[in-house]
Design a protein around this motif. Structure first.
Motif, PDB file in Angstrom:
ATOM      1  N   LEU A 182      36.887  10.545 113.383  1.00 58.18           N
ATOM      2  CA  LEU A 182      36.242  10.088 112.161  1.00 58.18           C
ATOM      3  C   LEU A 182      36.081   8.575 112.226  1.00 58.18           C
ATOM      4  O   LEU A 182      37.076   7.849 112.315  1.00 58.18           O
ATOM      5  CB  LEU A 182      37.082  10.474 110.950  1.00 58.18           C
ATOM      6  CG  LEU A 182      37.209  11.979 110.661  1.00 58.18           C
ATOM      7  CD1 LEU A 182      38.151  12.208 109.484  1.00 58.18           C
ATOM      8  CD2 LEU A 182      35.851  12.601 110.394  1.00 58.18           C
ATOM      9  N   PRO A 183      34.854   8.080 112.203  1.00 59.44           N
ATOM     10  CA  PRO A 183      34.645   6.626 112.307  1.00 59.44           C
ATOM     11  C   PRO A 183      35.396   5.828 111.253  1.00 59.44           C
ATOM     12  O   PRO A 183      35.826   4.703 111.520  1.00 59.44           O
ATOM     13  CB  PRO A 183      33.125   6.492 112.145  1.00 59.44           C
ATOM     14  CG  PRO A 183      32.581   7.798 112.627  1.00 59.44           C
ATOM     15  CD  PRO A 183      33.586   8.821 112.179  1.00 59.44           C
ATOM     16  N   LYS A 184      35.584   6.397 110.059  1.00 61.81           N
ATOM     17  CA  LYS A 184      36.274   5.664 108.996  1.00 61.81           C
ATOM     18  C   LYS A 184      37.747   5.437 109.310  1.00 61.81           C
ATOM     19  O   LYS A 184      38.402   4.603 108.672  1.00 61.81           O
ATOM     20  CB  LYS A 184      36.130   6.385 107.661  1.00 61.81           C
ATOM     21  CG  LYS A 184      36.799   7.754 107.606  1.00 61.81           C
ATOM     22  CD  LYS A 184      36.573   8.418 106.260  1.00 61.81           C
ATOM     23  CE  LYS A 184      37.233   9.788 106.194  1.00 61.81           C
ATOM     24  NZ  LYS A 184      36.998  10.451 104.886  1.00 61.81           N
ATOM     25  N   GLU A 185      38.276   6.174 110.303  1.00 63.53           N
ATOM     26  CA  GLU A 185      39.675   6.018 110.687  1.00 63.53           C
ATOM     27  C   GLU A 185      39.841   5.107 111.896  1.00 63.53           C
ATOM     28  O   GLU A 185      40.935   4.971 112.437  1.00 63.53           O
ATOM     29  CB  GLU A 185      40.295   7.391 110.962  1.00 63.53           C
ATOM     30  CG  GLU A 185      40.316   8.302 109.734  1.00 63.53           C
ATOM     31  CD  GLU A 185      40.931   9.657 110.008  1.00 63.53           C
ATOM     32  OE1 GLU A 185      41.266   9.922 111.191  1.00 63.53           O
ATOM     33  OE2 GLU A 185      41.080  10.452 109.061  1.00 63.53           O
ATOM     34  N   ASP A 190      38.844   1.209 113.655  1.00 61.62           N
ATOM     35  CA  ASP A 190      38.328  -0.145 113.441  1.00 61.62           C
ATOM     36  C   ASP A 190      37.088  -0.329 114.316  1.00 61.62           C
ATOM     37  O   ASP A 190      37.199  -0.489 115.531  1.00 61.62           O
ATOM     38  CB  ASP A 190      39.397  -1.188 113.808  1.00 61.62           C
ATOM     39  CG  ASP A 190      40.575  -1.171 112.841  1.00 61.62           C
ATOM     40  OD1 ASP A 190      40.351  -0.828 111.674  1.00 61.62           O
ATOM     41  OD2 ASP A 190      41.694  -1.492 113.270  1.00 61.62           O
ATOM     42  N   LEU A 191      35.918  -0.279 113.694  1.00 59.66           N
ATOM     43  CA  LEU A 191      34.670  -0.366 114.444  1.00 59.66           C
ATOM     44  C   LEU A 191      34.469  -1.781 114.978  1.00 59.66           C
ATOM     45  O   LEU A 191      34.663  -2.761 114.258  1.00 59.66           O
ATOM     46  CB  LEU A 191      33.491   0.045 113.567  1.00 59.66           C
ATOM     47  CG  LEU A 191      33.526   1.491 113.029  1.00 59.66           C
ATOM     48  CD1 LEU A 191      32.318   1.757 112.146  1.00 59.66           C
ATOM     49  CD2 LEU A 191      33.590   2.497 114.178  1.00 59.66           C
ATOM     50  N   THR A 218      31.913   0.232 119.408  1.00 56.95           N
ATOM     51  CA  THR A 218      32.002   1.491 118.674  1.00 56.95           C
ATOM     52  C   THR A 218      31.049   1.465 117.490  1.00 56.95           C
ATOM     53  O   THR A 218      30.833   0.421 116.872  1.00 56.95           O
ATOM     54  CB  THR A 218      33.439   1.744 118.177  1.00 56.95           C
ATOM     55  OG1 THR A 218      33.934   0.576 117.518  1.00 56.95           O
ATOM     56  CG2 THR A 218      34.358   2.097 119.329  1.00 56.95           C
ATOM     57  N   ARG A 219      30.501   2.648 117.157  1.00 55.15           N
ATOM     58  CA  ARG A 219      29.499   2.733 116.083  1.00 55.15           C
ATOM     59  C   ARG A 219      29.614   4.069 115.375  1.00 55.15           C
ATOM     60  O   ARG A 219      29.844   5.111 116.013  1.00 55.15           O
ATOM     61  CB  ARG A 219      28.097   2.562 116.674  1.00 55.15           C
ATOM     62  CG  ARG A 219      26.962   2.545 115.645  1.00 55.15           C
ATOM     63  CD  ARG A 219      25.655   2.087 116.282  1.00 55.15           C
ATOM     64  NE  ARG A 219      25.081   3.076 117.157  1.00 55.15           N
ATOM     65  CZ  ARG A 219      23.968   3.784 116.892  1.00 55.15           C
ATOM     66  NH1 ARG A 219      23.308   3.568 115.759  1.00 55.15           N
ATOM     67  NH2 ARG A 219      23.505   4.662 117.752  1.00 55.15           N
ATOM     68  N   ASP A 220      29.465   4.054 114.072  1.00 53.71           N
ATOM     69  CA  ASP A 220      29.452   5.265 113.260  1.00 53.71           C
ATOM     70  C   ASP A 220      28.063   5.900 113.353  1.00 53.71           C
ATOM     71  O   ASP A 220      27.070   5.312 112.919  1.00 53.71           O
ATOM     72  CB  ASP A 220      29.786   4.914 111.809  1.00 53.71           C
ATOM     73  CG  ASP A 220      29.867   6.148 110.903  1.00 53.71           C
ATOM     74  OD1 ASP A 220      29.529   7.256 111.361  1.00 53.71           O
ATOM     75  OD2 ASP A 220      30.270   5.991 109.735  1.00 53.71           O
ATOM     76  N   THR A 266      27.555   9.126 112.214  1.00 56.69           N
ATOM     77  CA  THR A 266      27.585  10.287 111.326  1.00 56.69           C
ATOM     78  C   THR A 266      26.206  10.492 110.700  1.00 56.69           C
ATOM     79  O   THR A 266      25.638   9.590 110.104  1.00 56.69           O
ATOM     80  CB  THR A 266      28.618  10.081 110.204  1.00 56.69           C
ATOM     81  OG1 THR A 266      29.891   9.794 110.781  1.00 56.69           O
ATOM     82  CG2 THR A 266      28.718  11.322 109.335  1.00 56.69           C
ATOM     83  N   ASP A 288      31.086  12.044 116.005  1.00 59.47           N
ATOM     84  CA  ASP A 288      30.531  11.077 115.051  1.00 59.47           C
ATOM     85  C   ASP A 288      30.834   9.628 115.401  1.00 59.47           C
ATOM     86  O   ASP A 288      30.359   8.720 114.739  1.00 59.47           O
ATOM     87  CB  ASP A 288      31.069  11.372 113.645  1.00 59.47           C
ATOM     88  CG  ASP A 288      30.492  12.657 113.073  1.00 59.47           C
ATOM     89  OD1 ASP A 288      29.374  13.029 113.475  1.00 59.47           O
ATOM     90  OD2 ASP A 288      31.163  13.283 112.227  1.00 59.47           O
ATOM     91  N   LEU A 289      31.648   9.418 116.436  1.00 63.44           N
ATOM     92  CA  LEU A 289      31.950   8.043 116.859  1.00 63.44           C
ATOM     93  C   LEU A 289      31.290   7.787 118.213  1.00 63.44           C
ATOM     94  O   LEU A 289      31.578   8.463 119.194  1.00 63.44           O
ATOM     95  CB  LEU A 289      33.461   7.824 116.984  1.00 63.44           C
ATOM     96  CG  LEU A 289      33.872   6.415 117.425  1.00 63.44           C
ATOM     97  CD1 LEU A 289      33.575   5.396 116.318  1.00 63.44           C
ATOM     98  CD2 LEU A 289      35.348   6.366 117.816  1.00 63.44           C
TER      99      LEU A 289
END
Length: 294
Positions: free
Chosen positions: A245-248, A250-251, A256-258, A260, A269-270
């Motif tokens: 989960l991208p929200k979990e 540190d982008l 790294t990119r979300d 979703t 999704d990451l």
């Protein structure tokens, strides 16, 4: 018996939540079918699917996994060695009735999904209260891909799934040679292949149960569900779409990119962008977390 212990904490006290089996096999089946994509990474197609008067059986659940492969799911409330053989029997029937399965996929998921079925990697998932060491040994003797998944219920709100064994079929998949990648920044054309090979080695090295699945537009690294999907390398980087989960996370811009809700090949999704050995070293922890989540 699962060794997992679950505790409920309230106001400084701790109470163990005792594991239990379902009262009925149907309770497990109904729950998994209602949330099959979340729990198993499989899109649900049909329940109690009849194999016709000649075979006289009913497949507990039919589905299509995230790589487009057919999946037979069989359930048992407790321990039953017959679940493996029954699953394999139904999978053999399914491979002999591909047109029928393709029509089912077309009816439920549409023509595009039906036209992209991956027939080379059918799978059996057995969900049961427990398995014996003989069950684990037995699946290693078969030529098909089989997952043994143990369930436990905790109270009225929790269910745990644990992969006891995950065995790939005997189809041979060429392993890429290990390559060393040096430097940082943009990847020169001559080094890009080595970077892709290094990514492949790292993902396959996460565990013996990681299975490479080849699709036309990406290569998946599958456990019970996909750990990551890697499309063909771009001109300056290798992309990996990871089950996190991208929200979990540190982008980090440029790394790294979300993605979703954004269209891309495969699942995950990451997006992890790899241009150098340093990027790959940073990505290893992400890959390990995705492996644990799959």
């Amino acid at each position: 018996m699962s060794g997992l212990k679950l505790f409920h904490t309230t106001s400084g006290s701790v109470a163990e939540v005792a594991p239990r089996l379902a009262e009925r096999e149907a309770d497990v089946q109904d729950l998994v079918e209602a949330h099959m994509e979340t729990m198993l990474g499989v899109r649900f197609l049909a329940s109690e699917y009849s194999t016709g008067p000649l075979h006289g059986g009913r497949i507990d659940s039919l589905g299509l996994n995230e790589n487009g492969a057919s999946v037979v799911v069989e359930y048992r409330r407790a321990t039953d060695a017959g679940v493996i053989h029954q699953g394999l029997f139904y999978l053999a029937w399914l491979m002999d009735h591909r047109d029928e399965f393709q029509r089912l996929v077309r009816d439920r998921l549409g023509s595009e999904a039906a036209g992209q079925i991956l027939w080379s990697a059918p799978r059996v998932i057995c969900v049961a209260g427990d398995f014996t060491r003989y069950d684990v040994h037995a699946v290693r003797e078969h030529r098909r891909s089989i997952d043994l998944v143990r369930y436990r219920m905790y109270g009225d709100e929790y269910i745990a799934l644990e992969t006891v064994a995950s065995v790939a079929g005997h189809a041979t998949v060429p392993r890429r040679r290990q390559g060393a990648v040096r430097g940082s920044g943009a990847v020169p054309a001559g080094v890009l292949r080595e970077l892709a090979e290094a990514v492949d080695e790292v993902l396959l090295g996460l565990g013996a149960d990681v299975v490479p699945v080849h699709r036309k537009k990406y290569r998946a690294y599958q456990r019970l569900r996909n750990v990551a999907c890697v499309p063909p390398a771009q001109q300056t980087k290798v992309l990996a779409y990871v089950r996190l989960l991208p929200k979990e996370v540190d982008l980090v811009p440029g790394f790294t990119r979300d993605v979703t809700g954004l269209g891309h090949h495969g699942s995950g999704d990451l997006e992890v962008q790899l241009r150098s050995e340093r990027d790959l070293e940073r990505a290893v922890d992400l890959f390990r977390l995705a492996y644990a989540a799959a």
